[in-house]
Design a protein around this motif. Sequence first.
Motif, PDB file in Angstrom:
ATOM      1  N   MET A 297      79.013  63.120  36.592  1.00  0.00           N
ATOM      2  CA  MET A 297      79.668  62.865  37.866  1.00  0.00           C
ATOM      3  C   MET A 297      79.045  63.746  38.962  1.00  0.00           C
ATOM      4  O   MET A 297      78.429  64.756  38.681  1.00  0.00           O
ATOM      5  CB  MET A 297      81.165  63.154  37.752  1.00  0.00           C
ATOM      6  CG  MET A 297      81.888  62.227  36.791  1.00  0.00           C
ATOM      7  SD  MET A 297      81.817  60.517  37.359  1.00  0.00           S
ATOM      8  CE  MET A 297      82.525  59.675  35.959  1.00  0.00           C
TER       9      MET A 297
ATOM     10  N   HIS B 246      76.700  66.889  34.656  1.00  0.00           N
ATOM     11  CA  HIS B 246      77.085  66.541  36.018  1.00  0.00           C
ATOM     12  C   HIS B 246      75.922  66.751  36.983  1.00  0.00           C
ATOM     13  O   HIS B 246      75.059  67.598  36.759  1.00  0.00           O
ATOM     14  CB  HIS B 246      78.273  67.391  36.473  1.00  0.00           C
ATOM     15  CG  HIS B 246      79.489  67.264  35.613  1.00  0.00           C
ATOM     16  ND1 HIS B 246      80.206  66.089  35.513  1.00  0.00           N
ATOM     17  CD2 HIS B 246      80.114  68.157  34.799  1.00  0.00           C
ATOM     18  CE1 HIS B 246      81.225  66.264  34.681  1.00  0.00           C
ATOM     19  NE2 HIS B 246      81.190  67.506  34.230  1.00  0.00           N
TER      20      HIS B 246
ATOM     21  N   ASP C 204      82.682  63.068  43.509  1.00  0.00           N
ATOM     22  CA  ASP C 204      83.745  62.849  42.527  1.00  0.00           C
ATOM     23  C   ASP C 204      84.676  64.050  42.428  1.00  0.00           C
ATOM     24  O   ASP C 204      85.825  63.915  42.014  1.00  0.00           O
ATOM     25  CB  ASP C 204      83.135  62.558  41.152  1.00  0.00           C
ATOM     26  CG  ASP C 204      82.319  61.279  41.142  1.00  0.00           C
ATOM     27  OD1 ASP C 204      82.907  60.215  41.412  1.00  0.00           O
ATOM     28  OD2 ASP C 204      81.108  61.346  40.892  1.00  0.00           O
TER      29      ASP C 204
ATOM     30  N   ILE D   8      88.570  65.034  36.969  1.00  0.00           N
ATOM     31  CA  ILE D   8      87.792  63.798  37.002  1.00  0.00           C
ATOM     32  C   ILE D   8      88.478  62.719  36.169  1.00  0.00           C
ATOM     33  O   ILE D   8      88.546  61.550  36.560  1.00  0.00           O
ATOM     34  CB  ILE D   8      86.359  64.055  36.508  1.00  0.00           C
ATOM     35  CG1 ILE D   8      85.612  64.952  37.514  1.00  0.00           C
ATOM     36  CG2 ILE D   8      85.613  62.740  36.307  1.00  0.00           C
ATOM     37  CD1 ILE D   8      84.249  65.403  37.041  1.00  0.00           C
TER      38      ILE D   8
ATOM     39  N   THR E 217      90.253  58.876  37.312  1.00  0.00           N
ATOM     40  CA  THR E 217      89.935  57.568  36.739  1.00  0.00           C
ATOM     41  C   THR E 217      91.120  56.965  35.986  1.00  0.00           C
ATOM     42  O   THR E 217      91.015  55.867  35.441  1.00  0.00           O
ATOM     43  CB  THR E 217      88.735  57.679  35.770  1.00  0.00           C
ATOM     44  OG1 THR E 217      89.061  58.573  34.700  1.00  0.00           O
ATOM     45  CG2 THR E 217      87.504  58.195  36.494  1.00  0.00           C
TER      46      THR E 217
ATOM     47  N   GLN F  68      76.020  60.496  31.487  1.00  0.00           N
ATOM     48  CA  GLN F  68      76.578  60.364  32.831  1.00  0.00           C
ATOM     49  C   GLN F  68      76.794  58.892  33.183  1.00  0.00           C
ATOM     50  O   GLN F  68      77.854  58.511  33.703  1.00  0.00           O
ATOM     51  CB  GLN F  68      75.629  60.988  33.857  1.00  0.00           C
ATOM     52  CG  GLN F  68      75.591  62.503  33.856  1.00  0.00           C
ATOM     53  CD  GLN F  68      74.583  63.014  34.872  1.00  0.00           C
ATOM     54  OE1 GLN F  68      73.417  63.217  34.563  1.00  0.00           O
ATOM     55  NE2 GLN F  68      75.023  63.204  36.091  1.00  0.00           N
TER      56      GLN F  68
ATOM     57  N   ILE G 196      80.295  56.799  33.914  1.00  0.00           N
ATOM     58  CA  ILE G 196      80.501  56.070  35.167  1.00  0.00           C
ATOM     59  C   ILE G 196      80.941  54.638  34.881  1.00  0.00           C
ATOM     60  O   ILE G 196      81.898  54.133  35.479  1.00  0.00           O
ATOM     61  CB  ILE G 196      79.212  56.078  36.015  1.00  0.00           C
ATOM     62  CG1 ILE G 196      78.917  57.493  36.509  1.00  0.00           C
ATOM     63  CG2 ILE G 196      79.351  55.120  37.201  1.00  0.00           C
ATOM     64  CD1 ILE G 196      77.515  57.660  37.066  1.00  0.00           C
TER      65      ILE G 196
ATOM     66  N   LYS H   5      75.694  58.820  42.051  1.00  0.00           N
ATOM     67  CA  LYS H   5      76.571  59.603  41.182  1.00  0.00           C
ATOM     68  C   LYS H   5      75.810  60.400  40.131  1.00  0.00           C
ATOM     69  O   LYS H   5      76.302  61.415  39.630  1.00  0.00           O
ATOM     70  CB  LYS H   5      77.572  58.670  40.479  1.00  0.00           C
ATOM     71  CG  LYS H   5      78.631  58.102  41.408  1.00  0.00           C
ATOM     72  CD  LYS H   5      79.604  57.231  40.648  1.00  0.00           C
ATOM     73  CE  LYS H   5      80.730  56.734  41.541  1.00  0.00           C
ATOM     74  NZ  LYS H   5      81.605  57.816  42.012  1.00  0.00           N
TER      75      LYS H   5
END
Length: 223
Positions: A1, A25, A46, A116, A120, A156, A160, A177
């Motif tokens: 992220m 990240h 994010d 994070i 979501t 990653q 996503i 991202k």
Amino acid sequence: MRILLIEDNETLAETISDRLHTDGHAIDCESDGELANDLLRHKQFDLVLMDINLPGRSGFEILRSMRARGDTTPVLILTARSEIDDRLIGLDGGADDYIVKPVDLRELAARCRVLIRRRTGAASNEFRAGNFVFDRAAKTAKIDGRDVELRNREVQLLEIFIGNLQRVLTKEDLADKVYSFDEAPSMNAVEQMVTRLRKKLTGGPIILKTIRGLGYIAHIAEE
């Protein structure tokens, strides 16, 4: 992220950045509060990690500015100011978490995962779908109990897609991202990364579909 770290202690910023980068990240760092505030007006992240005592503009001022313009990006305040009043100002001002220095990097990484994950809508670090399991904390994936060997970028990317099921993501969305400002990815590199990930997910229920002219969409195959 994609994470923005606002910290004027260069050594600490480098240490935190290295740890979070190891966790997969993309990290951008800014040491000046005024410049960070301007950046947040034009760029979406994010998660934001920030100190309070900053040159140019304080962390509290940055936070108030973000929330006043409707920016709901999760914010974790990272500061040496341990007084209860400071914590209340930060949390009541819109911060999602508050951690006092010196900080254990393992705890910081865990708190980042929570924020994070919360954004979501996931309640757990573990995502399951049919014969597929992805552990956000361990950064591991399994299909039929067998490990799927993934590079950091692929982890990653997978995270996503899992966080955006049934949503069309352009190549630019993915690059934004996965890569920081210090990196200069090509759209071809993004295509290759998606192709590799799609191949590694073969045999599992997660389907990465290319939508010509638009980008990609991930969905769970029906059994």
